[in-house]
Design an enzyme around this catalytic site. Structure first.
Site, PDB file in Angstrom:
ATOM      1  N   LYS A  82      -4.613   5.082 -18.220  1.00 36.32           N
ATOM      2  CA  LYS A  82      -4.026   5.068 -19.570  1.00 36.32           C
ATOM      3  C   LYS A  82      -2.833   6.008 -19.650  1.00 36.32           C
ATOM      4  O   LYS A  82      -1.763   5.642 -20.164  1.00 36.32           O
ATOM      5  CB  LYS A  82      -5.093   5.477 -20.593  1.00 36.32           C
ATOM      6  CG  LYS A  82      -4.586   5.781 -21.998  1.00 36.32           C
ATOM      7  CD  LYS A  82      -4.240   4.543 -22.789  1.00 36.32           C
ATOM      8  CE  LYS A  82      -3.641   4.884 -24.160  1.00 36.32           C
ATOM      9  NZ  LYS A  82      -4.633   5.236 -25.161  1.00 36.32           N
TER      10      LYS A  82
ATOM     11  N   PRO B 151     -10.323  11.534 -32.159  1.00 39.01           N
ATOM     12  CA  PRO B 151      -8.957  12.057 -31.990  1.00 39.01           C
ATOM     13  C   PRO B 151      -8.696  12.848 -30.722  1.00 39.01           C
ATOM     14  O   PRO B 151      -7.597  12.809 -30.187  1.00 39.01           O
ATOM     15  CB  PRO B 151      -8.773  12.963 -33.213  1.00 39.01           C
ATOM     16  CG  PRO B 151      -9.748  12.461 -34.215  1.00 39.01           C
ATOM     17  CD  PRO B 151     -10.922  11.984 -33.415  1.00 39.01           C
TER      18      PRO B 151
ATOM     19  N   LYS C 160       1.146  13.381 -28.118  1.00 42.18           N
ATOM     20  CA  LYS C 160      -0.186  13.832 -27.665  1.00 42.18           C
ATOM     21  C   LYS C 160      -0.491  13.319 -26.258  1.00 42.18           C
ATOM     22  O   LYS C 160      -0.952  14.064 -25.383  1.00 42.18           O
ATOM     23  CB  LYS C 160      -1.252  13.317 -28.641  1.00 42.18           C
ATOM     24  CG  LYS C 160      -2.690  13.556 -28.188  1.00 42.18           C
ATOM     25  CD  LYS C 160      -3.678  12.606 -28.899  1.00 42.18           C
ATOM     26  CE  LYS C 160      -4.946  12.442 -28.071  1.00 42.18           C
ATOM     27  NZ  LYS C 160      -5.794  11.336 -28.521  1.00 42.18           N
TER      28      LYS C 160
END
Lengths: 305, 305, 305, 305
Positions: free
Chosen positions: C180, C75, C255
């Site tokens: 990314k 995570p 996030k």
């Protein structure tokens, strides 16, 4: 601010007031209680009949006939224009040297257009929007921002001071609207900023009253924190402590931001925070907060419990 | 605000002050002029030698030895941590029951971590960031926002009041930082909003002094309009009237916004205007305004002439 | 893109995979179905047991022992770091020349730190985050963005191609994460822009399918309009047509935006739309949309019916 | 998309084209090269004379007389309205059953008003704004978005296809404008997002060509990244590789965003990213970038070197 002038005890019967909504009705009550006799009109008959001691008329024209001062307090510029210039508009119905005072918040350019047409028709015109909201209208403590000729502003000032406590002469026609929009632009932004900050502080464990008391003696202080705090319970007698009822509705501040953006666009003035603030209020409207006081941004940021 | 306590005339020789930048040097001058003897350290030797009447030390440890109060006023949390806990850190060099007071602006979580470690090592720790800027440091009118134990705050308060005029006890460790960030978040937003508004008004033909005077008695008033007006010439003795020199640098308000966003993120508090304001200041930095006072947003929005 | 290399038919038993969440479990299924034998670990025992044909281990260390390739899909960066370097971390438990491949999305700087520590301990490290989401993981069509040594990337490429269809070597350690984040930053912004546009069009009377078909051959086209359209019913088999279930959760894109902002901050790169987009997703989270697909912005802007 | 219809070889002499700016001149060139004879008018005589093989007229009325198809390609709605309905407007000067096709980008509500007035005067009206820019106009590959009656759209389609490659019938009058604004709203946002991302990546050390190639096969791909990349040198033959000359000017995209915001406002559709994007382009205009291609946002975010 204008210098005080001696009041000339003119015949009070020559005041007309068109538009008795939340603001207009309260403004007229103060005129009446301070000795003016006022002829009024509103498209909603009950609105007019809610005020004691006035003469209710069947048309704007009837109210304005023989008036020296013709006030308009209406929802938008199109309605003001129609009231003054439309088929049954006041300017077509009366022939004397009346002074029109438009206290509606409309586009500065519309005010300028109305002022120009008024002049061409032998009338005088002032834009005189107000700040202070329903509370200020009720208490007779409004601030008037006046655009137009100085002598016209002087002439009507004693009447304005029966409804408010400050009269600012801003410049030529339209500048009253500009000042109003400039003020409300800051207000709209600062309120959201204050809500973001207080919400963050509370979520991080701070007591909102303590945090407010610190901010109010620091560089973050503003009317939004020290007079109209958005957190329920921090201050009494403000909408945030009454479930965001009453006060300055989200839809109204959003309207003013739209006007400000158009004015800024015409002048090439970027409004990054003004624009995003506008859209945040629009997002609140889309999510059902239209009629709540604009401090409800706090509740929106707080999220579901 | 804390209640006044009687001052215990402690030996002034036990105050240490680490970090004599723009803020720290001015704070120490006030301590000295009000009777404290202070041992100081700064990584830049000239910085320490700029202040008269202090004892200049060769390390933080040397300054802190025997001190009752050890102040730190440093650029960021990593440096504070290193100063207190690093290989040559103060906490390893001294053994008495010193009270650390960190007046740097750092992440609330870092303050909490430092407080915890201090406690584990037998020390006491307060976070006590300030508002008021260089001007307030010079004049001895800073506001201290203090997080930690009440009794520790009471103990150091008389010393703080030699550098400032307000001391707010906010809550447990870290809450001083939280209050500071909450305040500066509003400040950062309100200043941009005020710049947008005044730029719009001026471009639409208003006089900025007149417009400011209206806003300052209306709902748009704030510290940014009535005390630190961003338009050159509206107020004397503010950075905007001195080519945006001095004052609160763009890079510093941007730093505080980054800290505020991290704190807000940890609490799940959205900061829409805070975030976009942060990026606007970052855009100014990218375009060469880093060292100007943050009110220079006005000049940026005004554009090239 | 890397050139194809011949695959060396290494013993499949030396692949370890730590973290079998929504993504990891699907990636492992593809490895298994394409002939790899995989030792797995997840802190949630059920997660590991949901995948057929693997060897379930009781610790990351047990899974990694004897492995040539150790994948982590976790995570956040703290958990990755703890898994590799913590008290029971893998790097302490094994001594061979393993290649670590971290496919988690974490801060580029954390990847760089991990790469450095790995090297100091005699290991090799690649950051290899993916795009394509749960759908791509299921179908084995992920894109891997790889940072680190070229030869290491070549070595693991045949294994990556069992889980994905594209492998991009981006540069040194951390550049996989940078690529990314750059991609997802655009994605986050473009999706909101597409939602704003389609909501506006629909509210103005346009058919969303027709409007989408126009946009998709015009300058407004993007993956958000032509592959993952946010309006319910425009495309089959996307979350918007299934009540925004599944897909890429609001909390996950938020996030990634937080990571992007930190990375941009370190480089002095302003992200005005990135920052406000981040806060819009945070506002959705505060209002209960956390687990919905991020295209649910459309529903949020649409407002209550 | 409309079905192909057989072209009726009508007399080419009955095409009129009003407005020969950057777009109009190139569109007319294609009409002429594909066999149409065109009567043209522009307020700037040189503009009209720049196109070979046309009949230059002294007024819109002269050009439109006897025309079956009257095209307008003008800067804004007020000019279109004046051209059609003003004192010397076309609708007063001709009496036949002409079909007006307005390819200008104007407010949808203005198109609806023009359509209504045209109908009342016995004319037919289509709004048919284009996408594809100067490049598309030059190459004859524009996309036409058409609002109005289906049969009118069918009738003019063969002529449109001499200037473009796609003709979309969107719905009733004004829907062509709505589709255009919806598309350009996304474009304006996505371009800024792409600039933010690529600037961040480059500042973090990525090669912009490599980063672009990754994005273009990932979820961040869009026309702004794969066809009109904003980073100098990544693609040939786009404005970013030619000092942001030519292309789609900042002032033009800003104009479209203002139109989009007005349209969205009328429909109660929030445009948070649209509004802030608009203001970012306005900030560029204030800082001297008005005439540069809108991809110059990249240079602006990059900052001074």
């Amino acid at each position: 601010m204008l210098q005080e002038v001696s009041y000339d005890h003119r015949n009070a019967s020559n005041v007309a007031f068109i538009g008795l909504g939340q603001m207009g009705a309260r403004m007229v009550k103060n005129l009446v209680s301070k000795g003016e006799k006022v002829k009024v009109f509103d498209v909603v008959p009950q609105a007019a009949s809610s005020v004691q001691g006035v003469t209710i008329c069947n048309s704007p024209e009837e109210a304005a006939k023989d008036a020296c001062f013709v006030f308009t307090m209406l929802p938008n510029g199109h309605i003001v224009k129609d009231t003054l210039l439309g088929d049954k508009g006041i300017m077509k119905g009366i022939s004397n040297n009346a002074l029109f005072i438009d206290s509606s918040t409309i586009e500065p350019q519309q005010s300028q257009e109305l002022g120009k047409i008024a002049k061409e028709n032998g009338f005088r015109f002032l834009d005189a929007p107000v700040s202070g909201g329903v509370t200020g209208a009720e208490a007779g403590t409004l601030t008037f921002m006046v655009g137009g000729e100085d002598k016209d502003a002087e002439e009507v000032k004693p009447v304005l001071l029966k409804m408010g406590k400050n009269v600012f002469k801003c410049g030529g026609t339209g500048t009253g609207q500009i000042a109003k929009l400039c003020n409300n632009l800051i207000l709209a932004i600062t309120m959201i900023g204050t809500c973001e900050s207080l919400n963050m502080g509370v979520k991080l464990g701070m007591d909102p009253k303590l945090l407010t008391s610190i901010i109010n003696v620091s560089t973050g202080r503003s009317w939004s924190s020290d007079t109209y705090n958005p957190v329920p319970g921090v201050m009494p007698n403000v909408p945030s402590s009454n479930q965001y009822k009453g006060g300055f509705g989200v839809s109204l501040i959003a309207k003013d931001l739209a006007l400000a953006e158009n004015a800024a666009l015409s002048a090439g003035a970027p409004l990054p925070l003004g624009a995003i603030s506008h859209q945040l209020y629009r997002t609140l409207i889309a999510n059902g907060y239209s009629d709540k006081d604009f401090a409800v941004v706090y509740e929106f940021l707080q999220g579901k419990k």
